[in-house]
Motif scaffolding. Structure first.
Motif, PDB file in Angstrom:
ATOM      1  N   GLY A 193      -9.807   5.929  -8.238  1.00  0.00           N
ATOM      2  CA  GLY A 193      -8.222   5.861  -8.110  1.00  0.00           C
ATOM      3  C   GLY A 193      -7.671   4.838  -7.028  1.00  0.00           C
ATOM      4  O   GLY A 193      -6.818   4.834  -7.365  1.00  0.00           O
ATOM      5  N   GLN A 194      -7.931   5.633  -5.942  1.00  0.00           N
ATOM      6  CA  GLN A 194      -7.646   4.798  -4.881  1.00  0.00           C
ATOM      7  C   GLN A 194      -8.049   3.382  -4.650  1.00  0.00           C
ATOM      8  O   GLN A 194      -7.073   2.828  -4.121  1.00  0.00           O
ATOM      9  N   GLN A 195      -9.350   2.697  -5.105  1.00  0.00           N
ATOM     10  CA  GLN A 195      -9.719   1.807  -5.172  1.00  0.00           C
ATOM     11  C   GLN A 195      -9.037   0.897  -6.316  1.00  0.00           C
ATOM     12  O   GLN A 195      -8.277  -0.285  -5.705  1.00  0.00           O
ATOM     13  N   GLN A 196      -8.592   1.333  -7.415  1.00  0.00           N
ATOM     14  CA  GLN A 196      -7.733   0.663  -8.476  1.00  0.00           C
ATOM     15  C   GLN A 196      -6.152   0.236  -8.173  1.00  0.00           C
ATOM     16  O   GLN A 196      -5.757  -0.461  -8.127  1.00  0.00           O
ATOM     17  N   ARG A 197      -5.832   1.557  -6.747  1.00  0.00           N
ATOM     18  CA  ARG A 197      -4.294   1.411  -6.458  1.00  0.00           C
ATOM     19  C   ARG A 197      -4.114   0.369  -5.662  1.00  0.00           C
ATOM     20  O   ARG A 197      -3.321  -0.278  -5.271  1.00  0.00           O
ATOM     21  N   VAL A 198      -5.904  -0.178  -4.712  1.00  0.00           N
ATOM     22  CA  VAL A 198      -5.846  -0.681  -3.505  1.00  0.00           C
ATOM     23  C   VAL A 198      -5.349  -1.489  -4.554  1.00  0.00           C
ATOM     24  O   VAL A 198      -4.995  -3.225  -4.489  1.00  0.00           O
ATOM     25  N   ALA A 199      -6.281  -2.143  -5.700  1.00  0.00           N
ATOM     26  CA  ALA A 199      -6.009  -3.396  -6.241  1.00  0.00           C
ATOM     27  C   ALA A 199      -4.473  -3.678  -6.920  1.00  0.00           C
ATOM     28  O   ALA A 199      -4.519  -4.883  -6.693  1.00  0.00           O
ATOM     29  N   ILE A 200      -4.022  -3.054  -7.046  1.00  0.00           N
ATOM     30  CA  ILE A 200      -2.640  -2.903  -7.644  1.00  0.00           C
ATOM     31  C   ILE A 200      -1.901  -3.280  -6.606  1.00  0.00           C
ATOM     32  O   ILE A 200      -1.149  -4.629  -6.664  1.00  0.00           O
ATOM     33  N   ALA A 201      -2.214  -2.835  -5.906  1.00  0.00           N
ATOM     34  CA  ALA A 201      -1.036  -3.484  -4.489  1.00  0.00           C
ATOM     35  C   ALA A 201      -1.556  -4.500  -4.100  1.00  0.00           C
ATOM     36  O   ALA A 201      -0.625  -5.395  -3.585  1.00  0.00           O
ATOM     37  N   LEU A 206       1.260  -1.146  -0.004  1.00  0.00           N
ATOM     38  CA  LEU A 206      -0.196   0.028   0.207  1.00  0.00           C
ATOM     39  C   LEU A 206       0.761   1.276  -0.327  1.00  0.00           C
ATOM     40  O   LEU A 206       0.551   2.280  -1.154  1.00  0.00           O
ATOM     41  N   ASP A 207       2.195   1.463   0.766  1.00  0.00           N
ATOM     42  CA  ASP A 207       3.042   2.342   0.317  1.00  0.00           C
ATOM     43  C   ASP A 207       3.322   2.329  -0.685  1.00  0.00           C
ATOM     44  O   ASP A 207       3.606   3.688  -1.274  1.00  0.00           O
ATOM     45  N   ARG A 208       3.655   1.518  -1.503  1.00  0.00           N
ATOM     46  CA  ARG A 208       4.481   1.027  -2.624  1.00  0.00           C
ATOM     47  C   ARG A 208       3.493   1.945  -4.136  1.00  0.00           C
ATOM     48  O   ARG A 208       3.738   3.490  -4.835  1.00  0.00           O
ATOM     49  N   VAL A 209       1.814   2.231  -3.657  1.00  0.00           N
ATOM     50  CA  VAL A 209       0.625   2.860  -4.134  1.00  0.00           C
ATOM     51  C   VAL A 209       0.596   4.226  -3.378  1.00  0.00           C
ATOM     52  O   VAL A 209      -0.211   4.573  -4.183  1.00  0.00           O
ATOM     53  N   GLY A 210       1.367   4.888  -2.533  1.00  0.00           N
ATOM     54  CA  GLY A 210       1.098   5.676  -1.831  1.00  0.00           C
ATOM     55  C   GLY A 210       0.026   5.410  -1.198  1.00  0.00           C
ATOM     56  O   GLY A 210      -0.746   6.480  -0.932  1.00  0.00           O
ATOM     57  N   LEU A 211      -0.221   4.574  -0.877  1.00  0.00           N
ATOM     58  CA  LEU A 211      -1.679   4.464   0.511  1.00  0.00           C
ATOM     59  C   LEU A 211      -1.677   4.139   1.773  1.00  0.00           C
ATOM     60  O   LEU A 211      -2.691   3.457   2.117  1.00  0.00           O
ATOM     61  N   ALA A 212      -0.185   4.173   2.060  1.00  0.00           N
ATOM     62  CA  ALA A 212      -0.200   3.778   3.580  1.00  0.00           C
ATOM     63  C   ALA A 212      -1.234   3.933   4.744  1.00  0.00           C
ATOM     64  O   ALA A 212      -1.278   3.648   5.320  1.00  0.00           O
TER      65      ALA A 212
END
Length: 241
Positions: A142-150, A123-129
């Protein structure tokens, strides 16, 4: 040596032949964009690489291992090849952290504290720590998709397949997701992306594959494909005369 070798792959749904003999090799660390009109077979191809669809003919080899359609091979394949979808597919009742932990614990049998450590790192890696404890409905698209990437990264895949991962997002959120993908590309992650983002394909991808009616119509470096489209179909798709 190709990381992913797709050879003469054919796939039909009933009478509809969606893939008509696709051959593409993807090298380790390469970022490949797959472009083309809806219905050209792009998403089906990704689903075949990940084993979500079985192929009727041809072969798919990932990291030297021939892909065979039995549960043991499929499970091994999905551990190696992560997939991120257009819809984020997060569990609404789990926090961002919980979503990233779950597949590690269920599929890889990772102990809870280890899974949490990996989840925090990804999550830190995608900016959502800072969103570890947030529920999906408290996050933007956009945040949900970044969680999916994490979540995909937490499985430590050797390649990531991205299926139109920005098309469900509002325009202002597209950039934050593509920035994460761009960073992964810079770190050497092998990526195969079905995308409508032509500028991204031009700037970040090492090769572009143009699919049309279930075939690879053109393939090459972005500067060649975009500057010198050789077929009328690609010219029409790009809107150039």
């Amino acid at each position: 040596m190709s990381l992913i070798a797709i050879t003469e792959v054919k796939k039909r749904f009933g009478d509809n032949e969606v893939l008509k003999g696709i051959s593409i090799d993807v090298a380790r660390g390469e970022v490949v964009a797959i472009i083309g009109k809806s219905g050209s077979g792009k998403s089906t191809l990704l689903r075949c690489i990940n084993g979500l669809e079985t192929i009727d003919q041809g072969s798919i080899v990932v990291a030297g291992a021939q892909f065979l359609p039995d549960e043991v091979h499929l499970k091994a394949l999905r551990l190696k090849v992560g997939m991120i979808f257009q819809q984020f597919n997060l569990f609404p009742h789990l926090t961002a952290g919980g979503n990233v932990m779950l597949s590690q614990m269920v599929v890889k049998k990772t102990p809870k504290e280890d899974a949490e450590a990996v989840a925090r790192k990804m999550l830190d890696r995608v900016g959502l720590a800072h969103k570890f404890d947030a529920l999906p409905d408290e996050l933007s698209g956009g945040q949900q998709q970044r969680v999916a990437i994490a979540r995909a990264l937490a499985m430590q895949p050797i390649a990531l397949l991205c299926d139109e991962i920005t098309s469900a997002l509002d325009p202002e959120l597209v950039a934050e997701v593509l920035a994460v993908v761009k960073e992964l590309a810079a770190e050497g992650m092998t990526l195969v992306m079905v995308t409508h983002e032509m500028r991204f394909a031009r700037d970040v991808c090492s090769r572009v594959v143009f699919m049309h009616q279930g075939r690879v119509h053109e393939i090459g470096a972005p500067e060649d494909v975009f500057a010198n489209p050789r077929t009328p179909e690609l010219r029409q798709f790009l809107g150039v005369q």
